[in-house]
Design a protein around this motif. Structure first.
Motif, PDB file in Angstrom:
ATOM      1  N   UNK A  36       0.831  -1.068   0.014  1.00 23.83           N
ATOM      2  CA  UNK A  36       0.282  -0.494   0.557  1.00 23.83           C
ATOM      3  C   UNK A  36       1.172   1.453  -0.450  1.00 23.83           C
ATOM      4  N   UNK A  37       2.072   1.633   0.744  1.00 27.66           N
ATOM      5  CA  UNK A  37       2.390   2.351   1.001  1.00 27.66           C
ATOM      6  C   UNK A  37       2.992   2.348  -0.338  1.00 27.66           C
ATOM      7  N   UNK A  38       4.195   1.251  -1.136  1.00 23.35           N
ATOM      8  CA  UNK A  38       4.589   1.640  -1.796  1.00 23.35           C
ATOM      9  C   UNK A  38       3.494   2.650  -3.891  1.00 23.35           C
ATOM     10  N   UNK A  39       2.208   1.933  -3.406  1.00 24.59           N
ATOM     11  CA  UNK A  39       1.480   1.967  -4.353  1.00 24.59           C
ATOM     12  C   UNK A  39       0.960   3.467  -4.304  1.00 24.59           C
ATOM     13  N   UNK A  40       0.661   3.740  -3.177  1.00 22.90           N
ATOM     14  CA  UNK A  40       0.638   5.553  -2.846  1.00 22.90           C
ATOM     15  C   UNK A  40       1.440   6.486  -3.151  1.00 22.90           C
ATOM     16  N   UNK A  41       2.638   5.594  -2.856  1.00 21.16           N
ATOM     17  CA  UNK A  41       3.786   7.161  -3.182  1.00 21.16           C
ATOM     18  C   UNK A  41       4.486   7.014  -4.516  1.00 21.16           C
ATOM     19  N   UNK A  42       4.014   5.996  -5.540  1.00 22.41           N
ATOM     20  CA  UNK A  42       4.381   5.633  -6.697  1.00 22.41           C
ATOM     21  C   UNK A  42       2.889   6.576  -7.866  1.00 22.41           C
ATOM     22  N   UNK A  43       1.994   6.295  -7.509  1.00 24.05           N
ATOM     23  CA  UNK A  43       1.077   6.719  -8.170  1.00 24.05           C
ATOM     24  C   UNK A  43      -0.252   7.438  -7.106  1.00 24.05           C
ATOM     25  N   UNK A  44       0.013   7.433  -6.034  1.00 27.55           N
ATOM     26  CA  UNK A  44      -1.114   8.603  -5.381  1.00 27.55           C
ATOM     27  C   UNK A  44      -2.261   7.929  -4.356  1.00 27.55           C
ATOM     28  N   UNK A  45      -2.882   7.899  -3.602  1.00 27.81           N
ATOM     29  CA  UNK A  45      -3.479   7.912  -3.382  1.00 27.81           C
ATOM     30  C   UNK A  45      -5.006   7.775  -3.805  1.00 27.81           C
ATOM     31  N   UNK A  46      -5.996   6.344  -4.446  1.00 31.19           N
ATOM     32  CA  UNK A  46      -6.881   6.565  -5.769  1.00 31.19           C
ATOM     33  C   UNK A  46      -8.555   6.115  -4.268  1.00 31.19           C
ATOM     34  N   UNK A  47      -9.516   6.937  -4.009  1.00 31.05           N
ATOM     35  CA  UNK A  47     -10.480   6.506  -3.409  1.00 31.05           C
ATOM     36  C   UNK A  47     -11.968   6.876  -4.275  1.00 31.05           C
ATOM     37  N   UNK A  48     -12.410   5.845  -4.005  1.00 29.86           N
ATOM     38  CA  UNK A  48     -13.779   5.657  -5.222  1.00 29.86           C
ATOM     39  C   UNK A  48     -14.806   5.026  -4.227  1.00 29.86           C
ATOM     40  N   UNK A  49     -15.972   5.994  -4.757  1.00 33.33           N
ATOM     41  CA  UNK A  49     -17.634   5.479  -3.743  1.00 33.33           C
ATOM     42  C   UNK A  49     -18.200   6.892  -3.259  1.00 33.33           C
ATOM     43  N   UNK A  50     -18.551   6.656  -2.367  1.00 30.68           N
ATOM     44  CA  UNK A  50     -19.878   7.782  -2.001  1.00 30.68           C
ATOM     45  C   UNK A  50     -19.490   8.905  -2.363  1.00 30.68           C
ATOM     46  N   UNK A  51     -18.411   9.762  -1.931  1.00 33.06           N
ATOM     47  CA  UNK A  51     -17.378  10.294  -2.049  1.00 33.06           C
ATOM     48  C   UNK A  51     -17.096  10.702  -3.483  1.00 33.06           C
ATOM     49  N   UNK A  52     -17.230   9.708  -4.978  1.00 37.91           N
ATOM     50  CA  UNK A  52     -16.851  10.616  -6.155  1.00 37.91           C
ATOM     51  C   UNK A  52     -15.331   9.284  -6.255  1.00 37.91           C
ATOM     52  N   UNK A  53     -14.222   9.644  -7.215  1.00 37.89           N
ATOM     53  CA  UNK A  53     -13.680   8.776  -7.453  1.00 37.89           C
ATOM     54  C   UNK A  53     -12.024  10.155  -7.621  1.00 37.89           C
ATOM     55  N   UNK A  54     -11.290   9.340  -6.687  1.00 42.93           N
ATOM     56  CA  UNK A  54     -10.548  11.049  -7.145  1.00 42.93           C
ATOM     57  C   UNK A  54      -8.911  10.071  -6.850  1.00 42.93           C
ATOM     58  N   UNK A  55      -7.933  10.658  -7.520  1.00 42.75           N
ATOM     59  CA  UNK A  55      -7.182  10.287  -7.137  1.00 42.75           C
ATOM     60  C   UNK A  55      -5.905  11.669  -6.871  1.00 42.75           C
ATOM     61  N   UNK A  56      -5.539  11.135  -5.373  1.00 46.87           N
ATOM     62  CA  UNK A  56      -4.479  12.460  -4.500  1.00 46.87           C
ATOM     63  C   UNK A  56      -3.060  12.043  -4.300  1.00 46.87           C
ATOM     64  N   UNK A  57      -2.179  13.061  -4.092  1.00 48.54           N
ATOM     65  CA  UNK A  57      -0.762  12.969  -3.851  1.00 48.54           C
ATOM     66  C   UNK A  57      -1.172  13.290  -2.498  1.00 48.54           C
ATOM     67  N   UNK A  58      -0.232  12.265  -1.320  1.00 53.33           N
ATOM     68  CA  UNK A  58      -0.153  12.661  -0.116  1.00 53.33           C
ATOM     69  C   UNK A  58       1.019  13.255   0.060  1.00 53.33           C
ATOM     70  N   UNK A  59       0.938  14.215   1.086  1.00 52.46           N
ATOM     71  CA  UNK A  59       2.350  14.241   1.583  1.00 52.46           C
ATOM     72  C   UNK A  59       3.730  13.425   1.608  1.00 52.46           C
ATOM     73  N   UNK A  60       3.306  12.065   2.291  1.00 53.64           N
ATOM     74  CA  UNK A  60       4.091  10.875   3.281  1.00 53.64           C
ATOM     75  C   UNK A  60       3.229   9.739   2.765  1.00 53.64           C
ATOM     76  N   UNK A  61       4.221   8.785   2.647  1.00 49.90           N
ATOM     77  CA  UNK A  61       3.016   7.723   2.659  1.00 49.90           C
ATOM     78  C   UNK A  61       4.089   6.627   3.531  1.00 49.90           C
ATOM     79  N   UNK A  62       4.566   5.819   4.874  1.00 45.52           N
ATOM     80  CA  UNK A  62       5.533   5.193   5.444  1.00 45.52           C
ATOM     81  C   UNK A  62       4.412   3.971   6.244  1.00 45.52           C
TER      82      UNK A  62
END
Length: 308
Positions: A36-62
């Protein structure tokens, strides 16, 4: 904008992270899921569902809190059995004005976190009606976002509580504050008790449990016992008819599969001890029989005995 660390950034924590980052907060994710950490750092985090569908970058994942620094808000979103380790790991993130929020199912987590982080910094959080699940590394889905409730554990000021929950509201969460945190916890707990054990033991979704007479008989039995224990403990459940309240909330997320079911499907230990198990334990102390919850706890723990 605020600096936020989410310690225990699994499916639910990833929803928080994605929505908060999407509106400009500096969000740091901490999770032991290395993929999960590797995917977030490489591509951002994708959240889909009731709030919509977005892929965003986080400041860090570790996988650790090292290097994040002092935060405005620390959200401990681990499983209940990991809260003490998470609280200890969070200490380098906590400054004079930091608010720590602990968000776990069941009973007892805040009492274990408070001595570590300080009672005057701690807010108790209750979230529900999300039905969050991990679709793939770096990708989560959620069916709803019905409940986001907070209250001060002990010495946290109203100003600090509001400052921390403003972050959630800015990201689209509908926050409700409670002075009576026992009421807050139990109004969510009766929902968890109804559906966590019943879905885990049957493999059905919440909607399928409600539609199946055999499964609903189990779920309703768990709920009635929890409501009876709450009454014996003089807990104020301000929800009208509790069973109607449970069915109404469940009806909003019929496709949701609670975390206990998802954990067991993955061969992982769940939180039955602090959910259905808490009703069994407290029932004994107040003289309320809890045979349905007792049976479910034993069945689920027997299944868990085969997990590695």
């Amino acid at each position: 904008m605020a600096k936020v660390a989410i310690v225990g950034c699994g499916a639910m924590g990833s929803v928080y992270a994605g929505l908060m980052s999407d509106v400009g907060h500096e969000v740091h994710a901490v999770t032991l899921w290395e993929d999960h950490v590797a995917a977030i750092n490489e591509n951002g985090i994708r959240v889909e569902g009731a709030s919509g569908d977005r892929t965003v970058r986080l400041a860090s994942a570790s996988t650790t809190t090292e290097g994040i620094g002092i935060c405005d808000l620390v959200i401990i979103a681990t499983k209940s059995f990991d809260v003490e380790a998470a609280a200890e790991a969070s200490l380098p993130l906590i400054g004079e004005d930091t608010v720590v929020q602990t968000l776990q199912n069941g009973l007892g987590s805040s009492e274990r976190v408070a001595p570590i982080v300080g009672e005057d910094k701690l807010a108790i959080g209750v979230v529900g009606g999300f039905g969050a699940s991990r679709r793939a590394p770096g990708h989560v889905h959620h069916n709803g976002m019905e409940i986001t409730w907070f209250g001060s554990y002990a010495g946290l000021s109203r100003e600090a509580l509001k400052r921390s929950t403003d972050i959630w509201e800015s990201a689209g969460f509908k926050v409700k504050h409670f002075d009576d945190t026992q009421q807050m916890i139990w109004e969510k707990l009766i929902m968890n008790v109804t559906f966590s054990g019943s879905t885990c033991s049957t493999g059905l979704s919440i909607g399928e449990v409600m539609a199946n007479p055999n499964a609903w008989a189990i779920a309703e039995g768990c709920a009635r016992e929890a409501i009876a224990v709450a009454k014996a403990l003089n807990v104020n459940l301000d929800v009208g008819d509790p069973l109607e309240h449970i069915r109404e909330l469940g009806g909003k997320i019929p496709n949701a599969r609670p975390s206990m079911l998802l954990d067991h499907t993955a061969g992982l230990r769940g939180e039955v001890d602090v959910i259905n198990g808490s009703i069994s334990r407290l029932g004994k102390t107040v003289g309320v029989p809890t045979p349905v919850n007792d049976t479910l706890v034993n069945l689920i723990k027997a299944r868990e005995s085969k997990f590695k």
